[in-house]
Scaffold this active site. Structure first.
Site, short mmCIF file in Angstrom:
data_model
loop_
_atom_site.label_atom_id
_atom_site.label_comp_id
_atom_site.label_asym_id
_atom_site.label_seq_id
_atom_site.Cartn_x
_atom_site.Cartn_y
_atom_site.Cartn_z
NE ARG A 50 17.78 45.15 11.43
CZ ARG A 50 17.13 43.93 11.50
NH1 ARG A 50 15.60 43.94 11.64
NH2 ARG A 50 17.63 42.84 11.29
CE LYS A 147 36.78 41.39 -0.14
NZ LYS A 147 36.76 40.35 0.94
CG HIS A 177 41.78 42.90 6.29
ND1 HIS A 177 41.04 42.08 5.14
CD2 HIS A 177 42.57 41.87 6.68
CE1 HIS A 177 41.43 40.91 5.21
NE2 HIS A 177 42.30 40.66 5.85
CE LYS A 181 46.69 40.49 6.22
NZ LYS A 181 45.87 39.82 7.34
CG HIS A 239 42.69 41.13 0.37
ND1 HIS A 239 42.43 42.24 0.86
CD2 HIS A 239 42.03 40.10 0.88
CE1 HIS A 239 41.12 42.14 1.90
NE2 HIS A 239 41.11 40.78 1.59
CE LYS A 339 37.62 31.90 0.95
NZ LYS A 339 38.36 33.23 1.17
C1 BG6 Z 1 38.54 38.59 3.50
C2 BG6 Z 1 37.85 37.60 2.73
O1 BG6 Z 1 38.47 39.89 2.87
O2 BG6 Z 1 39.87 38.16 3.75
C3 BG6 Z 1 37.95 36.40 3.13
O3 BG6 Z 1 36.56 38.21 2.40
C4 BG6 Z 1 39.33 35.93 3.70
O4 BG6 Z 1 37.21 35.46 2.32
C5 BG6 Z 1 40.19 36.96 4.27
O5 BG6 Z 1 39.27 34.60 4.36
C6 BG6 Z 1 41.62 36.68 4.66
O6 BG6 Z 1 42.06 37.58 5.42
P1 BG6 Z 1 43.56 37.28 6.39
O7 BG6 Z 1 43.74 38.45 6.63
O8 BG6 Z 1 42.88 36.25 7.10
O9 BG6 Z 1 44.41 36.96 5.16
#
Ligand code: BG6
Length: 490
Positions: A50, A147, A177, A181, A239, A339
């Site tokens: 924007r 997501k 994502h 991988k 994931h 985490k």
């Molecule tokens: C994301 C999460 O989808 O994946 C994050 O929102 C997370 O919180 C991340 O840190 C981890 O991805 P990767 O590829 O670093 O394992």
């Protein structure tokens, strides 16, 4: 089947081009595709946002993003080539009339329009309406989103309905994502191209399976998003469940998207529900307190910048999952993710059953089970832990020792560049290959299962257990698996 070379050039339009996702991930991935000569010569990339910027100013922003976030050295010749593809359009995404300006860049006869929604889902509705209103979409156009696709089944359905009002399911590419991988994709090869695994992949030979996705990082300035989400919905709903489906699914008849999706959905449907009756026994919620990660002092979750000090969001979850089908009856899957763990580690460990009788009792009292260890990141590779005879003639007994058969990809495939997930997925979306993307049904099935845990937590497990940053989660996580006479892989 998709012919790798046959796909048309694209008009890739990134909505939210000035945002984090675009600057940190998309621009970087597209530059790497350019570097690898994987972008069609006529493919164009238009950033939409924007704010008022000229094309030149946007190109400068892209350049800065690369300088900031690209891990390797920026190649000037590649950059010059890449920059010629970039353009910018100022659109207030809430203003339908402004989408008309897309007509100045889209040429549907020459290029396929790929719309990347790199914005918060609350804007999806107006983008969809704006696109419909602008008249630029054709049956070939695609949309890409990722997501959070909702925070529960209801909100996920709402987002999918909005998107479905403009795009057919075959035009929608939902990203996780992890599916980009290399090592996650290698699970397909490992399982379905190697007969030693295909015949041993079931309850007859496997005792249990562990999936660990440990992250070193904390909240990284994403307090607002994370606190409403928690680790269950941020990581496990997507994931970890994706990894689980790749390990547990039946062999698909081929590699077509429909065949893979339908096998994954069957696994998700077979997940035994976790409800308020068993939630305390089957799950552990944790939240980190201050501690040390790799020797560096880090604050606790409630002390992070901008924290709500009353928060009960979980930054760790451990869970016992049972899959109620023929193949996996009696084989628990233990999953944990958190985490501020001691290090970044994503791995799958398959524990095979112990042998029924030990003929080496004189030298080895308890024969440990064979283990297949799949390292997804870092140090991608596969190891098999097995027993071997210790060489030598002095001892009359056969003496055994644990050894590892090590297939490290980083050594074996040193030369072949391992791309990150985004490069692969952005390329596949441009190719129009839906195999690595999620179907609507898959996402909704995953939410159905996760929602029941979330509901049960509200009733029975509102407060997470604490763990010090730099450890593998609360003690209760050790107890969760120890109750079944097992232990987490160290
Ligand atoms: C994301 C999460 O989808 O994946 C994050 O929102 C997370 O919180 C991340 O840190 C981890 O991805 P990767 O590829 O670093 O394992």
């Amino acid at each position: 089947m998709i012919d790798k070379e046959a796909f048309k050039p694209c008009d890739l339009v990134i909505y939210g081009a000035l945002g984090d996702l675009s600057r940190r991930k998309l621009i970087i991935s597209l530059y790497r595709l350019e570097n690898a000569n994987l972008l069609k010569p006529d493919t164009r990339i238009t950033g939409v946002d924007r704010h008022e910027f000229s094309n030149e100013e946007f190109i400068e922003i892209a350049h800065k993003s690369l300088q900031e976030f690209l891990s390797e050295a920026l190649d000037d010749a590649v950059w010059q080539r890449f920059a010629t593809r970039l353009a910018y359009l100022q659109i207030d995404l809430m203003d339908m009339a402004q989408y008309q300006s897309l007509k100045t860049i889209i040429d549907a006869d020459k290029r396929i329009m790929v719309n990347y929604f790199a914005v918060s889902p609350f804007l999806f509705k107006s983008i969809c309406q704006g696109l419909a209103h602008s008249g630029v979409l054709t049956d070939e156009s695609r949309m890409v989103m990722e997501k959070p696709i909702g925070h529960d089944l209801k909100s996920s359905k709402e987002i999918n309905d909005v998107v479905a009002s403009v795009f057919k399911e075959s035009q929608v590419f939902r990203i996780d994502h992890y599916l980009g991988k290399e090592t996650v994709l290698n699970l397909l090869a490992l399982r379905f191209a190697n007969s030693i695994f295909t015949t041993n992949w079931n309850h007859n030979t496997i005792d249990h399976i562990q999936i660990t996705v440990g992250e070193e990082v904390g909240i990284e300035g994403r307090w607002d998003y994370f606190d409403k989400t928690g680790q269950l919905r941020d990581m496990l709903q997507n994931h970890l469940l994706q990894i689980l489906t790749f390990i547990a699914m039946e062999p698909p008849v081929n590699l077509e998207a429909a065949s893979i999706h339908s096998e994954k959905i069957k696994v998700l449907k077979a997940l035994r529900p976790i409800t308020k009756r068993n939630v305390e026994e089957k799950t552990v919620r944790g939240q980190y307190t201050a501690g040390y990660v790799k020797g560096v002092a880090v604050p606790g979750y409630l002390e992070e910048e901008g924290a709500n000090t009353e928060s009960t969001a979980e930054s760790f979850v451990a869970i016992r999952v049972d899959i109620d089908n023929w193949r996996w009856a009696g084989v628990p899957f233990y999953m944990r993710t958190g985490k501020r763990m001691p290090n970044k580690r994503t791995e799958i460990v398959v524990y095979f059953k112990q042998l029924p009788h030990n003929i080496f009792r004189n030298s080895f009292r308890d024969l440990p089970p064979n283990k297949l260890i799949i390292h997804l990141q870092p140090n991608e590779g596969v190891e098999i832990e097995m027993l071997n005879k210790i060489p030598g003639i002095e001892d009359p007994h056969i003496k055994l020792q644990k050894t590892k058969l090590d297939l490290s990809f980083s050594d074996d495939f040193k030369k072949s560049r391992i791309f990150g997930g985004y490069e692969k997925l952005v390329l596949e979306a441009m190719r129009g290959n839906p195999t690595l993307f999620l179907s609507r049904e898959e996402i909704e099935q995953a939410w159905t299962w996760v929602d029941s845990i979330q509901t049960a937590w509200k009733e029975r497990y509102a407060k997470p257990k604490t763990y010090a940053a730099g450890t593998w989660g609360p003690i209760a996580s050790v107890a969760l698996i120890a109750r079944d006479g097992r232990a987490w892989e160290e």
